[in-house]
Design a protein around this motif. Structure first.
Motif, PDB file in Angstrom:
ATOM      1  N   ARG A   1       0.860  -1.119  -0.059  1.00  6.33           N
ATOM      2  CA  ARG A   1       0.029   0.071   0.057  1.00  6.33           C
ATOM      3  C   ARG A   1       0.861   1.323  -0.038  1.00  6.33           C
ATOM      4  O   ARG A   1       0.435   2.241  -0.641  1.00  6.33           O
ATOM      5  N   GLU A   2       1.826   1.090   0.611  1.00  4.50           N
ATOM      6  CA  GLU A   2       2.963   2.273   0.723  1.00  4.50           C
ATOM      7  C   GLU A   2       3.410   2.719  -0.794  1.00  4.50           C
ATOM      8  O   GLU A   2       3.499   3.826  -1.273  1.00  4.50           O
TER       9      GLU A   2
ATOM     10  N   THR B   1      10.416   6.965   2.071  1.00  2.72           N
ATOM     11  CA  THR B   1      10.937   5.942   3.014  1.00  2.72           C
ATOM     12  C   THR B   1      12.448   5.769   2.328  1.00  2.72           C
ATOM     13  O   THR B   1      13.309   5.520   3.034  1.00  2.72           O
ATOM     14  N   ASP B   2      12.636   5.894   0.951  1.00  5.28           N
ATOM     15  CA  ASP B   2      13.981   5.792   0.363  1.00  5.28           C
ATOM     16  C   ASP B   2      14.757   6.858   1.007  1.00  5.28           C
ATOM     17  O   ASP B   2      15.938   6.653   1.279  1.00  5.28           O
TER      18      ASP B   2
ATOM     19  N   ILE C   1      15.077   6.562   5.051  1.00  2.82           N
ATOM     20  CA  ILE C   1      15.535   5.252   5.825  1.00  2.82           C
ATOM     21  C   ILE C   1      16.384   4.395   4.845  1.00  2.82           C
ATOM     22  O   ILE C   1      17.443   3.906   4.945  1.00  2.82           O
ATOM     23  N   MET C   2      15.793   3.994   3.803  1.00  2.05           N
ATOM     24  CA  MET C   2      16.139   2.956   3.112  1.00  2.05           C
ATOM     25  C   MET C   2      17.544   3.248   2.309  1.00  2.05           C
ATOM     26  O   MET C   2      18.451   2.251   2.331  1.00  2.05           O
ATOM     27  N   ALA C   3      17.768   4.418   1.809  1.00  2.00           N
ATOM     28  CA  ALA C   3      19.006   4.730   1.148  1.00  2.00           C
ATOM     29  C   ALA C   3      20.051   4.856   2.105  1.00  2.00           C
ATOM     30  O   ALA C   3      21.065   4.137   1.707  1.00  2.00           O
ATOM     31  N   PRO C   4      20.179   5.509   3.202  1.00  2.00           N
ATOM     32  CA  PRO C   4      21.388   5.482   3.932  1.00  2.00           C
ATOM     33  C   PRO C   4      21.459   4.283   4.658  1.00  2.00           C
ATOM     34  O   PRO C   4      22.549   3.843   4.689  1.00  2.00           O
TER      35      PRO C   4
ATOM     36  N   THR D   1       3.083   5.350   7.004  1.00  2.00           N
ATOM     37  CA  THR D   1       3.352   6.021   5.493  1.00  2.00           C
ATOM     38  C   THR D   1       4.860   6.687   5.669  1.00  2.00           C
ATOM     39  O   THR D   1       5.683   6.400   4.454  1.00  2.00           O
ATOM     40  N   TYR D   2       4.939   7.586   6.575  1.00  2.00           N
ATOM     41  CA  TYR D   2       6.041   8.206   6.465  1.00  2.00           C
ATOM     42  C   TYR D   2       7.048   7.968   7.785  1.00  2.00           C
ATOM     43  O   TYR D   2       6.201   8.369   8.936  1.00  2.00           O
ATOM     44  N   THR D   3       8.017   7.699   7.821  1.00  2.00           N
ATOM     45  CA  THR D   3       8.954   7.395   8.792  1.00  2.00           C
ATOM     46  C   THR D   3       9.008   8.423   9.956  1.00  2.00           C
ATOM     47  O   THR D   3       9.204   8.453  11.016  1.00  2.00           O
ATOM     48  N   SER D   4       9.131   9.703   9.301  1.00  2.00           N
ATOM     49  CA  SER D   4       9.403  10.966   9.944  1.00  2.00           C
ATOM     50  C   SER D   4       8.294  11.077  10.890  1.00  2.00           C
ATOM     51  O   SER D   4       8.244  12.042  11.876  1.00  2.00           O
TER      52      SER D   4
END
Length: 344
Positions: free
Chosen positions: A193-194, A203-204, A207-210, A303-306
């Motif tokens: 869903r995200e 998210t990329d 979180i995901m990229a770093p 949806t948003y980690t922040s």
């Protein structure tokens, strides 16, 4: 210091109750009437190509209805209670009902507000509105029982507080309830869903990229930008590896479990710091409401980690260290608090 005369206090109470009923009538009438389009005689006098711009509303009718109802409720309450205006029994007999009506009105108004904020997707708020509509009607049907029910509830709370087994069960039911409230059983569905909602854009970047750069051997904020610090990225990436590998599903699992642990840790701290189970529960529920359920988390809370506690996860360790320092006086806890700030 002068006190308000008994007559004035009772009149103020009756006025407050009539205003609550009037406000509820406004909510109910607005909801019901808006299900039916308003008509206007002006429509026959407007050219056909302009009729789509003519949108009559129920606002004038609702305004007059609310004014009439407010005055009527006030007069009716005054007349029915005219013999008790100079006695203390009036407020004593109605205070429990007034409390319940105030709570229902507040929650009902909140649902109406959310229907306005989420005007393009009001389904959840509309369902809550209807449920609270029915609750308001049931509240009035049982107005003469609330005093006894609240007294029974208070006795139950006192019994739970005095009995060790019940008290421990009540204290640990809060962490269990938090787990049930926040835990997401279908992680793959959430990730899908995200992706449909925003294609992992946030998210990329957050979180995901770093994290991918970190597990690949790069140095955070040297070889790759880490928007939300270095500590939490390092922890999330390592925990994802422990879950079976670095992937969107495992990172989401770490985020959900971390959110649960964050609120449980705060509940345990507040419970010990303030010494009140009900106050700790109220603080945690309010924190969950404000931090996770707001317009910035559409379409769902992860949806948003922040917008989750993962962004500021280490503040609970900081305050735990501060509390431990106040309890023991040891400076080592201050060093630990400083480390929590730096590592986060």
């Amino acid at each position: 210091m002068t006190t308000l005369p008994l007559l004035n206090r009772n009149l103020f109470f009756l006025t407050l109750l009539s205003l609550l009923w009037t406000w509820q009538l406004m909510l109910a009438s607005s909801f019901i009437l808006n299900q039916y389009p308003a008509s206007s005689a002006l429509g026959a006098q407007v050219l056909p190509e302009w009729r789509d711009l003519l949108k009559p509303e129920w606002k004038p009718f609702i305004y007059h209805l609310v004014v009439f109802a407010g005055i009527s409720f006030q007069v009716i309450l005054y007349w029915l209670n005219r013999r008790f205006l100079n006695t203390k029994d009036l407020f004593k007999d109605w205070q429990s009902y007034l409390i319940v009506e105030s709570v229902v009105t507040f929650l009902w108004s909140s649902a109406a507000f959310k229907m306005i904020v989420y005007a393009d997707r009001p389904e959840l708020a509309s369902d809550a509105f209807v449920i609270l509509f029915m609750a308001a009607l049931l509240c009035k049907g049982a107005y003469d029982h609330w005093q006894n029910w609240m007294l029974m509830f208070w006795k139950l709370c006192c019994h739970v507080k005095e009995d060790y087994c019940w008290r421990r069960a009540a204290e640990w039911s809060v962490p269990v309830g938090l787990c049930m409230l926040i835990f997401v059983p279908n992680i793959e569905g959430v990730v899908a869903r995200e992706f449909i909602g925003e294609q992992f854009h946030h998210t990329d970047g957050s979180i995901m990229a770093p994290a991918w750069g970190y597990v690949s051997g790069q140095t955070l904020d040297v070889d790759i930008i880490s928007e939300y610090g270095v500590g939490i990225i390092a922890v999330i990436s390592r925990l994802a590896l422990l879950f079976g590998g670095f992937s969107y599903e495992h990172v989401m699992s770490v985020t959900v479990i971390g959110t649960i642990l964050y609120y449980v840790a705060w509940y345990l701290l507040i419970r010990r710091w303030l010494g009140s189970l009900l106050l700790a529960l109220a603080v945690i529920l309010l924190g969950v409401k404000w931090q996770m359920f707001h317009p910035g988390v559409y379409p769902f809370v992860f949806t948003y980690t922040s917008a989750t506690p993962i962004r500021f996860f280490y503040d609970v360790f900081y305050f735990w260290c501060i509390w431990m320092h106040l309890q023991t006086g040891k400076k080592s806890w201050l060093w630990a608090a400083g480390a929590a700030c730096g590592f986060g």
